[in-house]
Write a protein that holds these residues in place. Structure first.
Motif, mmCIF file in Angstrom:
data_model
loop_
_atom_site.group_PDB
_atom_site.id
_atom_site.type_symbol
_atom_site.label_atom_id
_atom_site.label_comp_id
_atom_site.label_asym_id
_atom_site.label_seq_id
_atom_site.Cartn_x
_atom_site.Cartn_y
_atom_site.Cartn_z
ATOM 1 N N ALA A 1 29.376 36.592 32.838
ATOM 2 C CA ALA A 1 30.189 35.716 33.682
ATOM 3 C C ALA A 1 29.366 35.251 34.879
ATOM 4 C CB ALA A 1 31.434 36.446 34.155
ATOM 5 N N HIS A 2 29.732 34.077 35.401
ATOM 6 C CA HIS A 2 29.025 33.531 36.549
ATOM 7 C C HIS A 2 29.272 34.427 37.763
ATOM 8 C CE1 HIS A 2 26.841 30.526 38.665
ATOM 9 N NE2 HIS A 2 27.839 30.234 39.480
ATOM 10 N N PRO A 3 28.220 34.957 38.393
ATOM 11 C CA PRO A 3 28.417 36.001 39.403
ATOM 12 C C PRO A 3 28.959 35.518 40.743
ATOM 13 C CG PRO A 3 26.087 35.525 39.151
ATOM 14 C CD PRO A 3 26.800 34.736 38.103
ATOM 15 N N THR A 4 28.753 34.254 41.102
ATOM 16 C CA THR A 4 29.136 33.824 42.447
ATOM 17 C C THR A 4 30.625 33.969 42.728
ATOM 18 O OG1 THR A 4 27.259 32.310 42.458
ATOM 19 C CG2 THR A 4 28.960 31.953 44.106
ATOM 20 N N PRO A 5 31.534 33.452 41.892
ATOM 21 C CA PRO A 5 32.954 33.655 42.208
ATOM 22 C C PRO A 5 33.383 35.116 42.115
ATOM 23 C CG PRO A 5 32.710 32.313 40.224
ATOM 24 C CD PRO A 5 31.351 32.597 40.747
ATOM 25 N N ILE A 6 32.759 35.866 41.246
ATOM 26 C CA ILE A 6 33.120 37.271 41.108
ATOM 27 C C ILE A 6 32.723 38.035 42.364
ATOM 28 C CG2 ILE A 6 32.640 39.382 39.814
ATOM 29 C CD1 ILE A 6 32.362 37.575 37.340
ATOM 30 N N TYR A 7 31.521 37.767 42.885
ATOM 31 C CA TYR A 7 31.094 38.429 44.116
ATOM 32 C C TYR A 7 31.983 38.027 45.284
ATOM 33 C CZ TYR A 7 26.799 39.691 41.655
ATOM 34 O OH TYR A 7 25.893 40.206 40.769
ATOM 35 N N LEU A 8 32.413 36.791 45.313
ATOM 36 C CA LEU A 8 33.292 36.324 46.385
ATOM 37 C C LEU A 8 34.641 37.049 46.332
ATOM 38 C CD1 LEU A 8 33.772 34.320 48.715
ATOM 39 C CD2 LEU A 8 34.635 32.727 47.009
ATOM 40 N N ILE A 9 35.202 37.161 45.150
ATOM 41 C CA ILE A 9 36.485 37.856 44.998
ATOM 42 C C ILE A 9 36.343 39.333 45.367
ATOM 43 C CG2 ILE A 9 38.223 38.591 43.312
ATOM 44 C CD1 ILE A 9 37.710 35.900 41.889
ATOM 45 N N GLU A 10 35.263 39.966 44.915
ATOM 46 C CA GLU A 10 35.042 41.373 45.260
ATOM 47 C C GLU A 10 34.885 41.551 46.764
ATOM 48 O OE1 GLU A 10 31.677 42.449 42.905
ATOM 49 O OE2 GLU A 10 32.880 42.786 41.103
ATOM 50 N N ALA A 11 34.159 40.633 47.406
ATOM 51 C CA ALA A 11 33.963 40.728 48.854
ATOM 52 C C ALA A 11 35.277 40.528 49.599
ATOM 53 C CB ALA A 11 32.930 39.707 49.314
ATOM 54 N N LEU A 12 36.103 39.586 49.161
ATOM 55 C CA LEU A 12 37.388 39.355 49.818
ATOM 56 C C LEU A 12 38.322 40.551 49.656
ATOM 57 C CD1 LEU A 12 38.033 35.588 49.014
ATOM 58 C CD2 LEU A 12 37.428 36.605 51.213
ATOM 59 N N LEU A 13 38.332 41.144 48.480
ATOM 60 C CA LEU A 13 39.160 42.337 48.273
ATOM 61 C C LEU A 13 38.651 43.522 49.094
ATOM 62 C CD1 LEU A 13 39.890 42.155 44.460
ATOM 63 C CD2 LEU A 13 41.566 42.128 46.294
ATOM 64 N N ALA A 14 37.329 43.657 49.205
ATOM 65 C CA ALA A 14 36.779 44.728 50.032
ATOM 66 C C ALA A 14 37.123 44.510 51.503
ATOM 67 C CB ALA A 14 35.268 44.820 49.844
ATOM 68 N N LEU A 15 37.060 43.261 51.968
ATOM 69 C CA LEU A 15 37.461 42.970 53.348
ATOM 70 C C LEU A 15 38.946 43.244 53.560
ATOM 71 C CD1 LEU A 15 35.474 39.714 54.176
ATOM 72 C CD2 LEU A 15 35.173 41.988 55.167
ATOM 73 N N GLY A 16 39.762 42.949 52.548
ATOM 74 C CA GLY A 16 41.187 43.269 52.633
ATOM 75 C C GLY A 16 41.427 44.763 52.731
ATOM 76 N N ALA A 17 40.663 45.545 51.965
ATOM 77 C CA ALA A 17 40.794 47.002 52.035
ATOM 78 C C ALA A 17 40.383 47.514 53.404
ATOM 79 C CB ALA A 17 39.947 47.661 50.942
ATOM 80 N N ILE A 18 39.307 46.963 53.956
ATOM 81 C CA ILE A 18 38.860 47.382 55.288
ATOM 82 C C ILE A 18 39.884 46.991 56.341
ATOM 83 C CG2 ILE A 18 37.094 46.977 57.059
ATOM 84 C CD1 ILE A 18 35.084 46.787 54.698
ATOM 85 N N ALA A 19 40.445 45.786 56.227
ATOM 86 C CA ALA A 19 41.470 45.348 57.183
ATOM 87 C C ALA A 19 42.699 46.245 57.121
ATOM 88 C CB ALA A 19 41.850 43.901 56.917
#
Length: 103
Positions: A71-89
Motif C-alpha cells: 500500500a502507498h505509505p504516505t496516507p497510512i503514515y498520516l493516519i497513524e500519526a493523527l491517531l497517535a496524536l489523538g492518543a497523546i491528546a
C-alpha cells in the motif's frame, strides 16, 4: 527448503491483533461504563479514548503494515500519526483531570 518468514508473519499479525483488540475493547469499556465517582468517570473517559486510539495505532503498525506492505505509505503514515496524536491528546486530558482535580 521452506522459509520461516510466513510463520513469523502470522505470529506478528496475531500479536498485533490481540494487543490492539485488547486495548480497543478496554477503551470502549471505559468510554461506555467507567467505574467510580463522576469525577473519576470523566477522567477515565479520556483514558478510554487514549486506549482506543493506541490500540488502533498498534494494530495498524504491527499487523496491517505487514499484511498490506504494498500500500502507498504516505496516507497510512498520516493516519497513524493523527491517531497517535489523538492518543497523546487524550492522555494529556486524562492527566489534567486526574492529577489536576478539575472537571
Amino acid at each position: 527448503m521452506r522459509s520461516i518468514y510466513p510463520i513469523i508473519l502470522v505470529g506478528r499479525v496475531l500479536l498485533g491483533l490481540v494487543w490492539g483488540a485488547s486495548l480497543v475493547i478496554g477503551g470502549f469499556y471505559l468510554l461506555g461504563n467507567p467505574p467510580g465517582t463522576p469525577n473519576d468517570a470523566a477522567s477515565l473517559r479520556w483514558l478510554g479514548g487514549a486506549s482506543v486510539a493506541a490500540g488502533t495505532v498498534i494494530f495498524m503498525m504491527v499487523s496491517a503494515d505487514r499484511v498490506f506492505s504494498l500500500a502507498h505509505p504516505t496516507p497510512i503514515y498520516l493516519i497513524e500519526a493523527l491517531l497517535a496524536l489523538g492518543a497523546i491528546a487524550c492522555l494529556v486530558g486524562f492527566s489534567l483531570l486526574w492529577f489536576g482535580g478539575t472537571t
